[in-house]
Design an enzyme around this catalytic site. Sequence first.
Site, PDB file in Angstrom:
ATOM      1  N   GLU A  83      49.230  33.478  34.893  1.00 53.15           N
ATOM      2  CA  GLU A  83      48.858  33.662  36.298  1.00 53.15           C
ATOM      3  C   GLU A  83      49.882  33.049  37.250  1.00 53.15           C
ATOM      4  OE1 GLU A  83      44.845  32.219  36.659  1.00 53.15           O
ATOM      5  OE2 GLU A  83      44.031  33.993  35.714  1.00 53.15           O
TER       6      GLU A  83
ATOM      7  N   GLU B  31      41.736  37.845  29.856  1.00 57.45           N
ATOM      8  CA  GLU B  31      40.705  36.801  29.952  1.00 57.45           C
ATOM      9  C   GLU B  31      39.488  37.368  30.672  1.00 57.45           C
ATOM     10  OE1 GLU B  31      42.016  33.388  32.103  1.00 57.45           O
ATOM     11  OE2 GLU B  31      43.822  33.141  30.904  1.00 57.45           O
TER      12      GLU B  31
HETATM   13  C1  GLA Z   1      42.359  31.355  34.724  1.00 59.06           C
HETATM   14  C2  GLA Z   1      43.310  30.757  33.706  1.00 59.06           C
HETATM   15  C3  GLA Z   1      42.625  30.143  32.526  1.00 59.06           C
HETATM   16  C4  GLA Z   1      41.364  29.438  32.937  1.00 59.06           C
HETATM   17  C5  GLA Z   1      40.472  30.395  33.656  1.00 59.06           C
HETATM   18  C6  GLA Z   1      39.126  29.807  34.021  1.00 59.06           C
HETATM   19  O1  GLA Z   1      42.176  32.681  34.585  1.00 59.06           O
HETATM   20  O2  GLA Z   1      44.253  31.687  33.248  1.00 59.06           O
HETATM   21  O3  GLA Z   1      43.530  29.250  31.921  1.00 59.06           O
HETATM   22  O4  GLA Z   1      41.696  28.371  33.760  1.00 59.06           O
HETATM   23  O5  GLA Z   1      41.106  30.777  34.847  1.00 59.06           O
HETATM   24  O6  GLA Z   1      38.338  30.727  34.723  1.00 59.06           O
END
Ligand code: GLA
Length: 700
Positions: free
Chosen positions: A182, A332
Site C-alpha cells: 500500500e 487482502e
Molecule cells: C492494510 C495493510 C495490512 C493491514 C490491514 C488492516 O490493508 O496492508 O497490513 O494493516 O490494512 O486492515
Amino acid sequence: MVQRSFGLFATIALAALALAPPAAAQREAAEAALAAPKVPLAIGVAWYPEQWPEARWATDLALMQKAGFNTVRLAEFAWSRMEPSEGAFDFVWLDRAIAAAHAAGMQVVLGTPTAAPPAWMSQLYPDILRVDENGTRAEHGGRRHFSFASARYRGFATRIAREMARRYGRDARVIGWQIDNEVGPPSFDAEAQVLWHAFLKQRYGTIDTLNRRWTTQYWSQHYDNFEQVPLRAGGQHNPGLLLDFKHFTTATWTDYVQAQARAIRAVADPRQWVTTNTMFWNAGFDHYAMHRDLDLASWDNYIPDGRPDWLANGANHDLVRGYKQRNFWLMETQPGRVDWVPVNRALDRGQTREMAWQAIGHGADAVLYWQWRSALNGQEQYHGAMLGPDGTPFPIYDEIAQVARDAAAAAPALAGTAPVGRIAMLFSYDSRWAIDLQRHHRDFDPVKQFTAWYRPLRSIAQGVAVLPVDADLARYPLVVAPSLHVVTQAQADRLAAYVRGGGHLVLGPRSGMKDDANALWPQRQPGPLAELLGARVEQYYALDAAAPLTGSLGAGETAIWAETLVPEAKDVEILERYGPSNGWLDGKPAAVTRRVGKGRITYVGVWPDEAMLRGFAQRLLDAAGVAPVVPDAPPALEVMERAGNGRRALVLINHGATPLRPALPAGAVPVTGDLRDGVLPAHGVAVVALTPAQAGISNR
Ligand code: GLA
C-alpha cells in the site's frame, strides 16, 4: 502524460534493465502464466511465521489446510528478520517457512518488506526517513516511515528485493511477488525537491513553457528557473502546480515500485508475476500509470464500518479490474472486521462470504484474508483474524472455510473466464484530482458522483467496465464519463472518433473544462469536445437547494450542481430543461444530445436525483441494446457474469435479508452455492454455469 522515470532514478533504472531479459518476451511469458494459473481460484491468507515460534507452524498450516486454503502470502513486513544488520541476510527461516507451506499444499506469494524498514537503518541513515509537508521527519516505530525520494532507501529496497529474488526467483513454490505494501504517503525532503524540479523540467522542457501552462503572470508567480518552484501538495498554490504534484507522486511511486520489479525480474523466472497491493479509491497516484508495467493488479478490500454497500464496493472492484483490463487479485480482505475506524463493526454472518464472491464475480482470481492470527502485540491487536491469540479458530473461520470449499467446487467453471462488461465508464485520476482541488461545492465528491452514475448503470446492465480515457472503447456501445473534467486534445480526438464510429458518449457535468496542466480550456465546456457536441456550457452554478428539471427524460431535480447549455448546431436536441429556480437557470437547457456520424454525444449538466438517474440509465441502456442477463433483478440481487475460454458462468449474491428467486436463463446449471429449487436464501451465494451458446457476448 506522466513520465515513468526521470533524473537520478533513470540511471538506476537503465542499469537494472541492462541485466533483465527482453521485457516483451518476459511479459508475454508472465501473461501466459497468468492465463493458466496453477489454481484457478487462490484462497488463502497473510501468514507471518516470523511472529511465532517455529514449533507452532505445523499447527497453523494444518488449520489452513483444514480451511481449504491453497495460498499464503509471506514476508511482507519481515525486513528486520531477513536483514538483521546492514548487508547481512538471513533467509534460512524463510526457506523453512516456504517448505512447510508447500508441504501443506500452499502456493506462496512473497512480499518485499520495504513498507517496514528495520531500526538499524533509521538509526544509521536518518536521511531515509520521510519528511511531512510541515518539515517534520518521521521516526521509527510504525511503518511507511521512509522517503520515496531517498536514493539511499531505494538502494536498500532494491537490494533486499534482489536478494529475495536471487533466492526464490526460480523457486517453483513461489508464484509471484507483491512489492511493498500500500505505497502512498509522499515526502517533502531535500531529495524529493530535487526530483520534483527534475520532473518539472522533463515535463515542460523549459521554464517558459511551465510559466505559460500554469499562467504564472497571475499573482506574480513567474519563475526564473525550475529550482524556484516549491514542492507542495495543497494550500494556496497554483492549480497547475498542485495537479503536477500528483503527476510527480505518480511518477515517483511508479518508479519506486518499478525499481524493485526490475531487481526481481532481472533474476526471476518470468512465470512469477509482480504486483503491488493498492487501496480503495486511493488518490495518492494514478493507478493506471502504476500498473502499466506490473503483471497483475491486486488490492485490499475492506468494509471499514462493517455495512457493505454492494454497488459502491462493486465499483471499486471494477476500477481495479480497469487498471490492467484484466483479472486481479484480492490481496487482502477482512475476516469480519477491521480495527482502524471509530466503530469497527463486524460484517454480519454470511457477509464475509458474500464479499469474497463479489470479488470473484468482478474478476478476482484470488481472495486472501488479512490476517491469519493476531500478533500478541503490535499495533493491530484488535483487527479481525481467523485464529485467536490462543491459536484456535474464531467463529469466522468456518465461514471462510466455506468460501474455500465453494471456490474449489466453482474453480473449473470459472477457469479462464473474466467479467463481461457490457458498457464502459471512464474514470480519470486527473479529473478527480482537479475537482478535489477546487470542488466549488463542498459536496461535489468526484468518487460519489462517479458512484451515483455507476449504481443504476451497473444494476441494470449487470456488467460495467471501468476504464481509463485512453482505453480502446470501440467494443462498447455506450461509454459514460460522469465528470471528465480534465481532457487533452488527443483524448478528445479519440473520443470524437469513438462517437463518429458509432458509439454513444455521455458526458456529465464539469466535463471538458480543464487541460492536463489544470488550466481552463479557452473554449467553454466541454472544451475540445464542444464542437462535436454542437453546444456549449454557458454558465455553471453551485446549488445549496435542488433545482427542478423537466423534459423527455422525465421530471426530477438536480442537487449540488447545475449548468446551462446553449445549443449551437441546428441538430442539437434538448433533453431536459430547468424549471423555475434562481432566475439564471429558469427554462434553460440542462441536457442535450446530438447524433454525429454513426454515433451520438450527450451532455448532462446536472447531478440528477436517484430516480431520474435510474430512468436515464434505463433509456441509455435500452438505446444501446444492452439487456440484463437476469431480468427484473430485485435490488438486493447482484448478478455477475464471467465468460471466456469456452465457458460462461454467473455468480449470484443475495445481499439482502429475505430469500429471492432469480429469473435465470434457461439451461442454467448450478455449480455450487445455496440455490435450492430456484430460491437463493438471505445472504446466499451461487455459481451457475451457462452454455457458451447462450453467450452471444464476447469475453469483456
Ligand atoms: C492494510 C495493510 C495490512 C493491514 C490491514 C488492516 O490493508 O496492508 O497490513 O494493516 O490494512 O486492515
